[in-house]
Motif scaffolding. Structure first.
Motif, short mmCIF file in Angstrom:
data_model
loop_
_atom_site.label_atom_id
_atom_site.label_comp_id
_atom_site.label_asym_id
_atom_site.label_seq_id
_atom_site.Cartn_x
_atom_site.Cartn_y
_atom_site.Cartn_z
N GLY A 81 0.64 -1.17 -0.05
CA GLY A 81 0.04 -0.70 -0.21
C GLY A 81 0.83 1.53 -0.09
O GLY A 81 0.17 2.33 -0.38
N THR A 95 4.11 3.89 -4.85
CA THR A 95 3.95 5.88 -5.57
C THR A 95 3.03 5.02 -7.27
O THR A 95 3.66 4.02 -7.72
CB THR A 95 4.78 6.06 -5.88
N THR A 96 2.95 6.24 -7.48
CA THR A 96 2.18 6.17 -9.01
C THR A 96 2.41 5.34 -10.08
O THR A 96 2.92 4.21 -10.50
CB THR A 96 1.44 6.86 -9.10
N LEU A 103 3.84 1.82 -9.01
CA LEU A 103 2.76 0.93 -9.67
C LEU A 103 2.22 0.60 -11.38
O LEU A 103 2.87 -0.23 -12.06
CB LEU A 103 1.27 1.13 -9.35
N THR A 104 2.87 2.27 -11.88
CA THR A 104 2.77 1.74 -13.47
C THR A 104 4.11 1.10 -14.48
O THR A 104 4.12 0.40 -15.13
CB THR A 104 3.19 2.93 -13.76
N LYS A 133 -9.54 -2.87 -1.10
CA LYS A 133 -8.65 -1.31 -1.63
C LYS A 133 -7.66 -0.66 -2.29
O LYS A 133 -8.15 -0.01 -3.10
CB LYS A 133 -9.33 -0.19 -0.37
N GLN A 134 -6.28 -2.45 -2.66
CA GLN A 134 -6.03 -0.80 -3.09
C GLN A 134 -6.38 -1.80 -4.61
O GLN A 134 -5.61 -1.43 -5.84
CB GLN A 134 -4.30 -2.25 -2.53
N PRO A 136 -8.49 -0.84 -6.75
CA PRO A 136 -9.15 -0.29 -8.04
C PRO A 136 -7.83 0.77 -8.33
O PRO A 136 -7.17 1.03 -9.78
CB PRO A 136 -9.73 0.58 -7.39
N THR A 137 -7.05 0.70 -7.32
CA THR A 137 -5.55 1.29 -7.78
C THR A 137 -4.81 0.77 -8.71
O THR A 137 -4.41 1.60 -9.75
CB THR A 137 -4.54 1.92 -6.23
N GLU A 169 -6.13 1.17 -11.68
CA GLU A 169 -5.41 2.24 -13.03
C GLU A 169 -4.59 1.84 -13.26
O GLU A 169 -4.17 2.61 -14.69
CB GLU A 169 -6.12 2.78 -12.32
N SER A 170 -3.44 1.25 -12.82
CA SER A 170 -1.61 1.73 -12.93
C SER A 170 -1.79 0.42 -14.20
O SER A 170 -0.80 0.89 -14.75
CB SER A 170 -1.15 0.57 -11.80
#
Length: 354
Positions: free
Chosen positions: A196, A199-200, A203-204, A230-231, A233-234, A237-238
């Motif tokens: 968790g 960083t963005t 994850l990218t 909850k992780q 969706p993030t 998105e990545s």
């Protein structure tokens, strides 16, 4: 060939890969002229490879060239080999190559040749175009390579074997080559453990670890451990930027449609973003276009499980996994160093002892 000549030859090959990628001249005008003469044949080999195996799109072949261009420097090659007591008498080492991603068998060939041995190569039918081109270029550097590297249809007169295949073929290899020193490789995969705090950007990069080569390599992440649902969706998105790149590829799209249909028929729970399926599953391996995930409560349980199953795992990504011997930074799974051996078996040490 002397050890220094072999180092120099593979360094030139690395420079040539760089030239194919960037088309930038070297400081050696004569070498640049040679690269220009060979570039058309290289581009032809890249096209032929894709026509022969549709998974080998140009972007993936270029990615393989980029990885090897980074590795094949005089400094890297020298540091990699300096501590091994190689025998003065060359041995014939048979290499049965895999073909799941471009030039996946190159490291074995490099290891055999750089250690002063002869490589008897059985290329994979999926990756013979690129391997044969690379070998042809090595012949152009020094004609002595023609007696050191040989492409064969059937292995014979060999002193040792390095063979890569599935778990099923490995059983055959183990029996057939039991009387000679051997390395027999099986199926492996890679995992990521998220806590968790990623960083963005990280994850990218993880998305690259998942989708490079369409997820076909043992170094591709096929399983993600999360400490909170909850992780999800993030994470989804990545992955978004990879959507168009993969789903417009017919083979990948067919796998996505097939696995989605199977899960629907089986009434399995899964999440779908129209180009990849996220499935709650304890298995480390997942099919193409599917990423398994699991929610953990105690990170120590995950650490212990990954150690207990290290024979099935090539890379482990994650902040909490730095003590794991297979740990790799985000985005780096498909950029192995020369010391990152398949199945974690030190190939140079094996070659030094035969």
């Amino acid at each position: 060939m002397t050890f220094e000549q072999r180092i120099s030859a593979f360094n030139e090959l690395g420079q040539f890969f760089n030239f194919i990628i960037d088309n930038e001249p070297t400081t050696d005008e004569k070498l640049t002229q040679k690269f220009e003469k060979w570039k058309e044949e290289a581009e032809s080999a890249i096209r032929n490879a894709e026509a022969h195996n549709n998974w080998f799109i140009k972007e993936n072949t270029t990615l393989a060239f980029k990885s090897w261009a980074t590795a094949l420097t005089t400094e890297n090659l020298t540091n990699w080999t300096k501590d091994y007591p190689f025998a003065k008498q060359a041995k014939n080492v048979g290499i049965i190559m895999a073909g799941n991603i471009p030039l996946v068998g190159f490291h074995d060939m490099l290891s055999v040749v750089i250690s002063g041995n002869n490589a008897l190569i059985k290329t994979s039918s999926k990756d013979d175009k690129l391997m044969k081109f690379v070998i042809k270029y090595l012949y152009s550097i020094d004609e002595e390579f023609e007696s050191i590297i040989k492409i064969i249809e059937r292995l014979q007169n060999f002193d040792a074997v390095i063979a890569t295949g599935s778990n099923n073929t490995a059983r055959y290899f183990e029996q057939y080559f039991s009387k000679v020193p051997n390395i027999i490789r099986k199926n492996r995969t890679s995992v990521a453990v998220l806590n968790g705090t990623e960083t963005t950007e990280e994850l990218t990069k993880l998305a690259d670890d998942i989708f490079n080569y369409f997820g076909l390599g043992c170094r591709n992440v096929t399983k993600i451990y999360l400490n909170d649902e909850k992780q999800i969706p993030t994470v989804f998105e990545s992955l978004y930027d990879w959507g168009v790149k993969v789903i417009n590829h017919p083979k990948y799209a067919n796998n996505y449609d097939y696995n989605r249909a199977i899960y629907l028929l089986g009434k399995d729970d899964f999440l779908d973003n129209n180009f990849v399926l996220l499935k709650k599953d304890t298995n480390l391996h997942s099919p193409i276009a599917v990423v398994n995930f699991e929610i953990y409560k105690d990170i120590n349980d995950v650490k212990n499980y990954l150690i207990e199953n290290e024979d099935h795992i090539q890379c482990v990504v994650g902040h909490d996994m730095k003590e794991n011997p297979n740990h790799v930074e985000f985005g780096q799974t498909q950029f192995p160093k020369l010391t990152d051996y398949a199945d974690n078996i030190d190939t140079l040490q094996f070659l030094a002892e035969i």
